[in-house]
Design a protein around this motif. Structure first.
Motif, PDB file in Angstrom:
ATOM      1  N   LEU A   6       1.011  -1.094  -0.149  1.00 33.30           N
ATOM      2  CA  LEU A   6       0.065   0.251   0.342  1.00 33.30           C
ATOM      3  C   LEU A   6       0.603   1.218  -0.010  1.00 33.30           C
ATOM      4  CD1 LEU A   6      -2.607  -1.054   2.194  1.00 33.30           C
ATOM      5  CD2 LEU A   6      -3.247  -0.590   0.294  1.00 33.30           C
ATOM      6  N   TYR A   7       2.035   1.199   0.729  1.00 33.04           N
ATOM      7  CA  TYR A   7       2.909   2.523   0.493  1.00 33.04           C
ATOM      8  C   TYR A   7       3.637   2.773  -0.735  1.00 33.04           C
ATOM      9  CZ  TYR A   7       7.180   4.992   1.401  1.00 33.04           C
ATOM     10  OH  TYR A   7       7.897   6.262   1.906  1.00 33.04           O
ATOM     11  N   LEU A   8       4.050   1.829  -0.850  1.00 28.22           N
ATOM     12  CA  LEU A   8       4.269   1.977  -2.601  1.00 28.22           C
ATOM     13  C   LEU A   8       3.310   2.005  -3.593  1.00 28.22           C
ATOM     14  CD1 LEU A   8       7.021  -1.604  -2.941  1.00 28.22           C
ATOM     15  CD2 LEU A   8       7.678   1.113  -2.496  1.00 28.22           C
ATOM     16  N   ALA A   9       2.288   1.529  -3.168  1.00 29.83           N
ATOM     17  CA  ALA A   9       0.955   2.401  -4.143  1.00 29.83           C
ATOM     18  C   ALA A   9       0.568   3.537  -3.709  1.00 29.83           C
ATOM     19  CB  ALA A   9      -0.167   1.200  -3.613  1.00 29.83           C
ATOM     20  N   PRO A  54     -14.643   7.822  -1.079  1.00 38.35           N
ATOM     21  CA  PRO A  54     -14.535   6.859  -0.227  1.00 38.35           C
ATOM     22  C   PRO A  54     -13.092   5.681  -0.012  1.00 38.35           C
ATOM     23  CG  PRO A  54     -16.561   6.903  -0.029  1.00 38.35           C
ATOM     24  CD  PRO A  54     -15.966   8.419  -1.303  1.00 38.35           C
ATOM     25  N   ALA A  55     -14.125   4.849  -1.258  1.00 42.73           N
ATOM     26  CA  ALA A  55     -13.316   3.685  -0.862  1.00 42.73           C
ATOM     27  C   ALA A  55     -11.489   3.790  -1.385  1.00 42.73           C
ATOM     28  CB  ALA A  55     -13.869   2.528  -1.099  1.00 42.73           C
ATOM     29  N   TYR A  56     -11.745   4.627  -2.269  1.00 52.03           N
ATOM     30  CA  TYR A  56     -10.027   4.483  -2.783  1.00 52.03           C
ATOM     31  C   TYR A  56      -9.314   5.261  -1.400  1.00 52.03           C
ATOM     32  CZ  TYR A  56      -7.178   8.170  -3.957  1.00 52.03           C
ATOM     33  OH  TYR A  56      -6.330   9.396  -3.364  1.00 52.03           O
ATOM     34  N   TYR A  57      -9.780   5.983  -0.729  1.00 53.48           N
ATOM     35  CA  TYR A  57      -8.919   6.431   0.590  1.00 53.48           C
ATOM     36  C   TYR A  57      -8.486   5.679   1.084  1.00 53.48           C
ATOM     37  CZ  TYR A  57      -7.474  10.597   2.816  1.00 53.48           C
ATOM     38  OH  TYR A  57      -6.483  10.985   4.121  1.00 53.48           O
ATOM     39  N   ALA A  58      -9.503   5.077   1.399  1.00 51.74           N
ATOM     40  CA  ALA A  58      -9.740   4.655   2.717  1.00 51.74           C
ATOM     41  C   ALA A  58      -8.610   3.499   2.563  1.00 51.74           C
ATOM     42  CB  ALA A  58     -11.044   3.399   2.957  1.00 51.74           C
ATOM     43  N   THR A  59      -8.533   2.050   1.730  1.00 53.72           N
ATOM     44  CA  THR A  59      -7.882   1.744   1.300  1.00 53.72           C
ATOM     45  C   THR A  59      -6.722   1.594   0.948  1.00 53.72           C
ATOM     46  OG1 THR A  59      -9.517   0.707   0.113  1.00 53.72           O
ATOM     47  CG2 THR A  59      -7.786  -0.381  -0.866  1.00 53.72           C
ATOM     48  N   VAL A  60      -5.974   2.510  -0.223  1.00 51.31           N
ATOM     49  CA  VAL A  60      -4.509   4.022  -0.205  1.00 51.31           C
ATOM     50  C   VAL A  60      -3.890   3.983   1.226  1.00 51.31           C
ATOM     51  CG1 VAL A  60      -2.937   4.542  -1.235  1.00 51.31           C
ATOM     52  CG2 VAL A  60      -5.655   3.106  -2.589  1.00 51.31           C
ATOM     53  N   THR A  62      -4.336   4.195   4.526  1.00 56.23           N
ATOM     54  CA  THR A  62      -4.284   3.266   5.787  1.00 56.23           C
ATOM     55  C   THR A  62      -3.365   4.587   6.897  1.00 56.23           C
ATOM     56  OG1 THR A  62      -3.072   2.008   5.803  1.00 56.23           O
ATOM     57  CG2 THR A  62      -4.807   1.429   5.004  1.00 56.23           C
ATOM     58  N   PRO A  63      -4.024   4.491   8.384  1.00 59.58           N
ATOM     59  CA  PRO A  63      -3.425   4.755   9.021  1.00 59.58           C
ATOM     60  C   PRO A  63      -1.697   4.328   8.992  1.00 59.58           C
ATOM     61  CG  PRO A  63      -5.417   4.147  10.416  1.00 59.58           C
ATOM     62  CD  PRO A  63      -5.419   3.692   8.820  1.00 59.58           C
ATOM     63  N   ASP A  64      -1.426   3.459   9.071  1.00 62.77           N
ATOM     64  CA  ASP A  64      -0.148   3.252   8.739  1.00 62.77           C
ATOM     65  C   ASP A  64       0.943   3.280   7.819  1.00 62.77           C
ATOM     66  OD1 ASP A  64      -0.477   1.479  10.799  1.00 62.77           O
ATOM     67  OD2 ASP A  64      -0.303  -0.415   9.495  1.00 62.77           O
ATOM     68  N   VAL A  65       0.254   3.816   6.229  1.00 60.81           N
ATOM     69  CA  VAL A  65       1.034   4.302   5.177  1.00 60.81           C
ATOM     70  C   VAL A  65       0.760   5.485   5.669  1.00 60.81           C
ATOM     71  CG1 VAL A  65       0.064   4.457   2.722  1.00 60.81           C
ATOM     72  CG2 VAL A  65      -0.733   2.393   3.669  1.00 60.81           C
ATOM     73  N   ILE A  66      -0.097   6.542   5.946  1.00 65.80           N
ATOM     74  CA  ILE A  66       0.190   8.226   6.638  1.00 65.80           C
ATOM     75  C   ILE A  66       1.186   8.104   7.500  1.00 65.80           C
ATOM     76  CG2 ILE A  66      -1.052   9.678   7.875  1.00 65.80           C
ATOM     77  CD1 ILE A  66      -3.274   8.831   6.130  1.00 65.80           C
ATOM     78  N   THR A  67       1.608   7.333   8.988  1.00 62.34           N
ATOM     79  CA  THR A  67       2.252   7.090   8.894  1.00 62.34           C
ATOM     80  C   THR A  67       3.800   7.214   8.610  1.00 62.34           C
ATOM     81  OG1 THR A  67       0.685   5.986  11.072  1.00 62.34           O
ATOM     82  CG2 THR A  67       3.632   6.624  11.146  1.00 62.34           C
ATOM     83  N   THR A 288       0.443  17.167   3.155  1.00 64.54           N
ATOM     84  CA  THR A 288      -0.118  18.534   2.545  1.00 64.54           C
ATOM     85  C   THR A 288      -2.032  18.273   2.686  1.00 64.54           C
ATOM     86  OG1 THR A 288       2.010  19.247   2.999  1.00 64.54           O
ATOM     87  CG2 THR A 288      -0.229  20.949   2.295  1.00 64.54           C
ATOM     88  N   GLY A 289      -1.570  17.931   1.615  1.00 63.67           N
ATOM     89  CA  GLY A 289      -2.898  17.316   1.135  1.00 63.67           C
ATOM     90  C   GLY A 289      -4.178  16.592   1.373  1.00 63.67           C
ATOM     91  N   LEU A 290      -3.537  16.676   2.632  1.00 60.02           N
ATOM     92  CA  LEU A 290      -4.190  14.877   2.949  1.00 60.02           C
ATOM     93  C   LEU A 290      -5.086  15.872   4.159  1.00 60.02           C
ATOM     94  CD1 LEU A 290      -1.848  11.973   3.527  1.00 60.02           C
ATOM     95  CD2 LEU A 290      -3.745  12.563   2.263  1.00 60.02           C
TER      96      LEU A 290
END
Length: 399
Positions: A6-9, A54-60, A62-67, A288-290
């Motif tokens: 997900l991070y690489l995506a 919202p499904a795209y955002y929640a899937t890609v 995730t809290p771990d990816v954002i961290t 920043t966009g997030l």
């Protein structure tokens, strides 16, 4: 998908989408890649694409990816702010202190005042002040955001216009350099925490001693070692600045500002800044966009952004034109200087990020400031180019 996948995506999206838009739509004249990346971060965030899908955002994202993305973004922006501090040349400003002081002062104070007036109007409505913010902090913070000039982006734009090494370009750099110092000074005032004032005093005293020691070391080691020592120094100052309550980016700026740019090869410095912008700053743009939100209503946010844009542009132009009259500049020069000093983008966004991190402003205020910064920066090249051509024509005609 695993967190790594997900991070690489997310990284694939971050780097490919803005580039394809920039190249496909050929936006370079009014929106260089860095501006498209900032806009791309907004579009990819929860306020636009996340709301639509919202499904795209929640899937890609995730809290771990954002961290993980935030960790890269923090280091990227620390390096960028460090380089901005390093490139300040205060000796030139001091040699021409009267002319530089008048111009830089008016170019900063007038849009700050105009922006503060807009902020006073904003606080009549709920949703703009953060839970840890006070009225004076919001008013001063928003006013300063309207007055900011992004020195690193200004350098890129003047390179594009081929005036960076010309006398006019060097003058504009002096004005922006003084304003850069004022930005971080005002930020330190806004972030002053009376509960941590002892820590902040200790940081400033310790920093002064450590800066003397680092400068002593830098003069005595090869240039290749200076780059690595500089990064150690950057991490230490960021840590100490955050520990004191001033924020790690205040520490990062100070880390660069106390070093001399002449200790580093200019060509390598330019290449280093370019590589930072290319390889890791896009992650900061996405993070920043997030943060973009429209909780007080999309029309309210856009209305505030428009009012702030008018205050920023008119205030900067008014201040520079007044300086031009006082200093008797040639006809047309004030317009060129005023429009070039409109570049905000990165430094303003970094400034607003810090206010948001400290909960002085809300996500909605941040979004309005972000839109203002993008709009102001996009106006710079299209409105400077014809004025610069007319000014050059007058210079040739007058011999």
């Amino acid at each position: 998908m695993t967190t790594t996948e997900l991070y690489l995506a997310a990284m694939l999206i971050i780097f490919s989408a803005p580039y394809l838009i920039w190249r496909g739509l050929r936006t370079d004249y009014y929106a260089p890649l860095v501006v498209v990346q900032i806009i791309g971060g907004v579009l990819l965030g929860p306020g636009v694409l996340g709301a639509a899908f919202p499904a795209y955002y929640a899937t890609v994202f995730t809290p771990d990816v954002i961290t993980a993305l935030n960790g890269v973004a923090w280091w990227a922006v620390m390096i960028f702010v460090f380089v901005a501090g390093l490139e300040l040349d205060l000796s030139q400003a001091w040699q021409r202190k009267a002319e530089t002081g008048v111009t830089a002062g008016l170019a900063l104070a007038t849009p700050l005042l105009f922006g503060a007036v807009v902020a006073l109007g904003m606080i009549r409505f709920p949703g703009w002040i953060g839970p840890q913010g006070q009225t004076w902090q919001l008013v001063l913070g928003v006013g300063m955001a309207c007055a900011v000039t992004a020195l690193p982006i200004l350098v890129l734009f003047m390179e594009k216009l081929d005036i960076l090494r010309q006398p006019l370009g060097q003058r504009i750099l002096r004005y922006a350099s003084l304003d850069d110092i004022a930005i971080w000074g005002v930020l330190a005032l806004i972030l002053l925490d009376w509960e941590r004032v002892g820590r902040q005093a200790a940081f400033l005293i310790g920093f002064a001693v450590a800066a003397w020691a680092v400068r002593w070391i830098m003069k005595r080691i090869p240039e290749g070692d200076r780059w690595y020592v500089a990064l150690i120094w950057l991490a230490a100052c960021g840590l100490a600045g955050d520990w004191s309550g001033l924020h790690f980016m205040v520490g990062a700026f100070l880390a660069g500002a106390v070093l001399d740019a002449r200790w580093f090869d200019q060509a390598r410095m330019d290449l280093f800044r370019t590589h930072v912008l290319l390889a890791i700053m896009p992650v900061f743009f996405l993070s920043t966009g997030l943060r973009t939100q429209w909780g007080v209503g999309g029309l309210m946010v856009f209305g505030a952004a428009a009012a702030l844009l008018v205050a920023s542009v008119t205030g900067k132009l008014a201040g520079v034109h007044l300086a031009g009259r006082l200093l008797k500049w040639p006809k047309g020069e004030a317009s060129v200087v005023g429009w070039l000093l409109q570049t905000k983008a990165l430094i303003m966004i970094i400034f607003a990020n810090i206010l948001l991190d400290r909960q002085i402003i809300t996500n909605e205020t941040f979004t309005a400031l972000l839109l203002m910064a993008v709009g102001s920066t996009m106006l710079t090249i299209p409105l400077t180019t014809p004025r610069l051509a007319r000014l050059a024509g007058r210079v040739r005609k007058d011999g």
